[in-house]
Design a protein around this motif. Sequence first.
Motif, PDB file in Angstrom:
ATOM      1  N   HIS A   6      55.713  41.920  45.102  1.00  0.00           N
ATOM      2  CA  HIS A   6      54.466  42.571  45.527  1.00  0.00           C
ATOM      3  C   HIS A   6      54.475  44.022  45.077  1.00  0.00           C
ATOM      4  N   LEU A  60      49.736  34.375  45.725  1.00  0.00           N
ATOM      5  CA  LEU A  60      48.821  34.778  46.804  1.00  0.00           C
ATOM      6  C   LEU A  60      48.907  33.891  48.043  1.00  0.00           C
ATOM      7  N   THR A  63      48.289  36.201  51.140  1.00  0.00           N
ATOM      8  CA  THR A  63      46.898  36.648  51.205  1.00  0.00           C
ATOM      9  C   THR A  63      45.968  35.526  51.650  1.00  0.00           C
ATOM     10  N   GLU A  91      52.269  38.478  45.218  1.00  0.00           N
ATOM     11  CA  GLU A  91      51.070  39.042  45.830  1.00  0.00           C
ATOM     12  C   GLU A  91      50.583  40.205  44.975  1.00  0.00           C
ATOM     13  N   LEU A  95      52.466  44.866  50.350  1.00  0.00           N
ATOM     14  CA  LEU A  95      52.459  44.188  51.645  1.00  0.00           C
ATOM     15  C   LEU A  95      52.926  45.158  52.721  1.00  0.00           C
TER      16      LEU A  95
END
Length: 230
Positions: A6, A60, A63, A91, A95
């Motif tokens: 991420h 994802l 998400t 992602e 995060l």
Amino acid sequence: MLTIIHGSDTAASRKYFLDEKQHSPDALLLDADKVNLTDLAQIFEGGGLFGESKYIFIELLITKKKKSSDFVDIITYLENHADEHTIYLWENKDLDIGTLKSFKKAVQRPFKLPQTLFVLLDSLKPGNGQQLVKLFHQTIESAETEMVFFMLIRQFRLLLALSQTGESEIEELKRMAPWQRTKLEKQASLFTHEELLHIYQQLYKVEAGQKTGGLSAPMTSVIDFLLLEI
């Protein structure tokens, strides 16, 4: 092993994710919208050689599934199988700590944009070309040139939108925190509307030239010239 990829540098994180997938034998790319416990059980515990390690890649998942009723069960299931299998979650953003704490065994692989990029964006003002070029080259030492160019386009799009009185507001400005908007309004006031429009048009031409292969010089040189003209 369960790895969470991420961060704000989505170009670099995406490249890492795809490189790992390319170098993993029989890698499985799962659709986050369709991931469920039944399918995961079939993958990890279904047919195949005993003890065969799987390589799972999911984009994802956090998400798209965070608010679903089975999110915690899915995460727990993945972590319970992370010792025998290799699992990558990607992602397209940073995060928050709360989300990351919901994972007990995961390894974090953050990709953050360099601080000099944000200094560069904040330093965009008329007559500051030499400093902008210096900051630009410091930034591309650790970030992709294309990512920096994208952020320049975004910044001038926001500044141009703020300079257009009476026009309907773009969504990104509506979602912005008051302190962010105030900061941008102050920066936009350093330019005339015509100056911002001209710069944005120049950026558009560079973007079009990049896509069609019509640039007359390397991308870094083109951006240098553009920054010097601000």
